[in-house]
Design a protein around this motif. Structure first.
Motif, PDB file in Angstrom:
ATOM      1  N   ALA A 188       0.903  -1.321   0.196  1.00  0.00           N
ATOM      2  CA  ALA A 188       0.105  -0.063   0.088  1.00  0.00           C
ATOM      3  C   ALA A 188       0.923   1.308  -0.132  1.00  0.00           C
ATOM      4  O   ALA A 188       1.927   1.028   0.617  1.00  0.00           O
ATOM      5  CB  ALA A 188      -0.912   0.145   1.102  1.00  0.00           C
ATOM      6  N   ARG A 189       0.309   2.545  -0.248  1.00  0.00           N
ATOM      7  CA  ARG A 189       1.216   3.684  -0.531  1.00  0.00           C
ATOM      8  C   ARG A 189       1.691   3.954   0.837  1.00  0.00           C
ATOM      9  O   ARG A 189       2.908   4.500   1.096  1.00  0.00           O
ATOM     10  CB  ARG A 189       0.163   4.589  -1.111  1.00  0.00           C
ATOM     11  N   ARG A 190       0.693   3.850   1.771  1.00  0.00           N
ATOM     12  CA  ARG A 190       1.161   4.238   3.334  1.00  0.00           C
ATOM     13  C   ARG A 190       2.436   3.449   3.832  1.00  0.00           C
ATOM     14  O   ARG A 190       3.107   3.989   4.667  1.00  0.00           O
ATOM     15  CB  ARG A 190       0.012   4.145   4.246  1.00  0.00           C
TER      16      ARG A 190
ATOM     17  N   ARG B 180     -11.285   7.197   5.688  1.00  0.00           N
ATOM     18  CA  ARG B 180     -11.518   5.574   5.981  1.00  0.00           C
ATOM     19  C   ARG B 180     -12.456   5.158   6.941  1.00  0.00           C
ATOM     20  O   ARG B 180     -13.218   4.301   7.027  1.00  0.00           O
ATOM     21  CB  ARG B 180     -10.047   5.008   6.443  1.00  0.00           C
TER      22      ARG B 180
ATOM     23  N   ILE C 194      -2.881  -2.802   1.417  1.00  0.00           N
ATOM     24  CA  ILE C 194      -4.221  -2.161   0.615  1.00  0.00           C
ATOM     25  C   ILE C 194      -4.169  -0.686   0.633  1.00  0.00           C
ATOM     26  O   ILE C 194      -4.434  -0.065   1.707  1.00  0.00           O
ATOM     27  CB  ILE C 194      -5.557  -2.630   1.520  1.00  0.00           C
ATOM     28  N   SER C 195      -4.070  -0.080  -0.542  1.00  0.00           N
ATOM     29  CA  SER C 195      -4.328   1.215  -0.838  1.00  0.00           C
ATOM     30  C   SER C 195      -5.908   1.423  -1.339  1.00  0.00           C
ATOM     31  O   SER C 195      -6.526   0.399  -1.759  1.00  0.00           O
ATOM     32  CB  SER C 195      -3.481   1.660  -2.019  1.00  0.00           C
ATOM     33  N   PRO C 196      -6.321   2.556  -1.069  1.00  0.00           N
ATOM     34  CA  PRO C 196      -7.912   2.804  -1.269  1.00  0.00           C
ATOM     35  C   PRO C 196      -8.200   2.394  -2.900  1.00  0.00           C
ATOM     36  O   PRO C 196      -7.316   2.682  -3.679  1.00  0.00           O
ATOM     37  CB  PRO C 196      -7.968   4.379  -1.226  1.00  0.00           C
TER      38      PRO C 196
ATOM     39  N   PRO D 263     -11.427  -0.872   6.665  1.00  0.00           N
ATOM     40  CA  PRO D 263     -11.099   0.819   7.029  1.00  0.00           C
ATOM     41  C   PRO D 263      -9.998   1.117   5.957  1.00  0.00           C
ATOM     42  O   PRO D 263      -9.604   2.293   5.860  1.00  0.00           O
ATOM     43  CB  PRO D 263     -10.285   0.463   8.487  1.00  0.00           C
ATOM     44  N   TYR D 264      -9.121  -0.090   5.207  1.00  0.00           N
ATOM     45  CA  TYR D 264      -8.262   0.498   4.366  1.00  0.00           C
ATOM     46  C   TYR D 264      -8.777   0.852   2.943  1.00  0.00           C
ATOM     47  O   TYR D 264      -8.043   0.699   1.899  1.00  0.00           O
ATOM     48  CB  TYR D 264      -7.145  -0.749   4.551  1.00  0.00           C
TER      49      TYR D 264
END
Lengths: 404, 404
Positions: free
Chosen positions: A8-10, B10, B114-116, B136-137
């Motif tokens: 994920a980007r985060r 989120r 998981i990115s949005p 939430p992700y």
């Protein structure tokens, strides 16, 4: 399969932490570590642990090992409401939310509040664990200037005028890393500011009970209950390995924290919550806390005495009224990461202060020293040795400057 | 202060869960609940708990109460490596990562992967806790079709062709909510597919040890070690209140899980990890597990017998070889949420199956029944009563159809 496209980007924000490597090296046999931030094992109430465990098994039986509410085990929430009342903070047991360490509360707040790019305001320097909790949610940090008494209310006001800040984070008592305590007048000023700006404050208070002298100050939570999330932990006054944290948030924040926690760990260990409930409600904390303070006070004194004797004149440091850390600052231009490498060669470790700043590169001339994990003689020896390393570095720096 | 502008984007996905409300009602005194998903308290090894605790305190002393590595307590990781070897899964202790319940491992995976907008593929229906961890992700879910033996490999292949899926999630043994077990041939097919598509599979196996008959099947992890994250928990075979989960991930995934966990809870309770280590390494699990199976097997049988006798002919249901749940399906058009309200009026609770589908509105005619929390006589009575409610609902539906 390569991992990068999967992440994920985060996740790209979660860089391997340099401090982790330092702590790894610092834990090598033969090393005297002033680097950690952990309580002395001899501060744990091992002498009453079996009694506490027996009481829990007798009182709750299998219920102590069963799933429980996400919000927390009710007897612990009741005990914590009483504990908070002693600090001047009014709380119904239903308002206390248990977390898996205060880290769990910090992660929950980051999760429910921070969208990528949102502003979070915090002290410079600040608690590293808070950065590790918030950073994955991709905030922009606004560093608030501090002096030797903590956050400057004017600087906070100024920041809130310039940025739409989601929340302000601070540690009011014996702050990690600086040991500083926010005076009453500043607490009142900050309470007034966050209410005027209608902003949320996260007040993280893990060290408040470790006071060696002077009078406890009221939490900001007691001055602005509807704008403050108060967070604390039993890690420093019971046992950190039980991972027992808690928060007292305004109702409209708490309900989201509960939903987030449900997805993160369902609930915190029931058994450990029951042990904590028994430790508090059975009066053990009140009886045991003076022993912890009596253990740490002379250690701090030994460190401060040795610093006065062995640290170069160009250094200044905090003289905290409690907690676990002393913060030192060298002359501008010193690189404490380089100094730390030198110290490690001589089997002494500390944490360079730069890691505690949200803005990379700040605080390069600072260092954090922990005194809870060694006895007085060892601390004196370590500080003497560190004083030598600092003096060497200082003279090399002077040489370098002359050449430059 | 209003909360909505404060919340992260989120957080708006974390709706108050309808199932939570059902479970609250189901726990009222006098209610017979087939709604929960929790182990019987009489399945906990209370008779050896004090021995296990004494061993831990004797062996580890204050270290059992001290901070520990984020990765986990080494003696537990060693014990789990041996436990996994018995399942045909090769693991070095250093590769086993401890989590705060399997929920903690699911949250960690969601967080690092998981990115949005990313695609996550899962069974329809699937485990609700996984949805609560991932949602939430902000993923997009791709529901993979299942039949009475679990996920259909063709449907998975088809989905992977159509979507760039970050990972696939499934429960291979006695799935929650259906009780279904994925046959060996399908495991092999799925292992082949995820390797061919170079995709990650999350294999969540909390129930595998609760087998009442037949031979255990090898985890998919053993067939595609480099593409599978295997997750499990000691909640069903030791005590859920200790929140003891673990994962075995490919190395390049695990290092990110560690960094994420550091920000979420630092580490899982050292004391509880030490208890789990002792429970496994001391041979207690192997001795105690048959008693748990002997407790649940007749309960499941009593439920199945009563269903055969009292459920309307229009219903079909799973006959699982283990686990904690039976899954039933009524004729299309039935609304099990309405039926559940009727059942609650008669002090009997279950969970409408629709909550276990990622796509809202799917599975409205399905229901999940748990049999671990009541004795045989109580289960028979509850199923008889539920049969009456279902028959009533069915006849009203027929009347409605005739009118419509």
């Amino acid at each position: 399969m390569t991992i990068t496209p999967l992440l994920a980007r985060r996740t790209r924000n979660m860089g391997a932490s340099a401090i982790r490597e330092i702590l790894k090296v610092a834990s090598r046999p033969g090393m005297i570590s002033l680097a950690g931030g952990i309580p002395a094992p001899e501060s744990f109430p091992m002498h009453i642990m079996r009694d506490v465990i027996d009481s829990v098994i007798e009182k709750y039986g299998p219920n102590a090992f069963q799933y429980d509410l996400t919000e927390g085990f009710l007897p612990l929430r009741e005990a914590l409401a009483a504990y908070l009342a002693d600090k001047g903070v009014a709380a119904a047991p239903e308002q206390v939310l248990i977390a898996s360490g205060s880290q769990g509360a910090l992660d929950g707040l980051g999760k429910i509040l921070i969208s990528p790019g949102d502003h979070v305001a915090l002290e410079a320097p600040t608690y590293l664990g808070a950065l590790q909790a918030f950073t994955p949610y991709e905030p922009q940090y606004v560093q608030i200037e501090t002096d030797h008494r903590g956050m400057l209310p004017d600087a906070l006001e100024n920041a809130l005028e310039r940025h739409p800040v989601k929340f302000v984070y601070l540690v009011p008592n014996f702050q990690n890393p600086t040991g500083r305590t926010l005076p009453l007048k500043r607490r009142r000023a900050i309470a007034e500011i966050i209410q005027r700006f209608d902003t949320l404050l996260v007040e993280d208070d893990p060290y408040g009970d470790l006071r060696y002298r002077g009078t406890p100050l009221p939490p900001i939570k007691s001055m602005a209950p509807d704008h403050v999330v108060y967070i604390s932990t039993l890690s420093k006054v019971f046992a950190p390995g039980l991972r027992m944290g808690f928060s007292l948030a305004p109702d409209r924040v708490r309900r989201w924290l509960v939903l987030a926690k449900q997805g993160v760990d369902l609930h915190t260990s029931t058994f450990n919550q029951a042990l904590a409930a028994e430790y508090l409600a059975g009066g053990h904390l009140k009886r045991h806390l003076p022993h912890i303070v009596d253990l740490y006070r002379p250690r701090q004194q030994a460190m401060l005495d040795a610093m006065a004797r062995f640290f170069p004149d160009a250094f200044t440091w905090s003289v905290p009224d409690g907690g676990m850390f002393v913060w030192a600052e060298g002359p501008e231009g010193m690189d404490m990461e380089a100094v730390n490498r030198k110290a490690l060669e001589r089997n002494t470790a500390f944490v360079p202060g730069t890691f505690f700043f949200a803005r990379p590169g700040d605080g390069r001339e600072t260092l954090r020293l922990n005194y809870t994990m060694a006895d007085e003689a060892t601390l004196s020896r370590a500080i003497e040795l560190l004083g030598e390393v600092l003096s060497d570095a200082l003279s090399q720096k002077q040489i370098y400057k002359r050449m430059g």
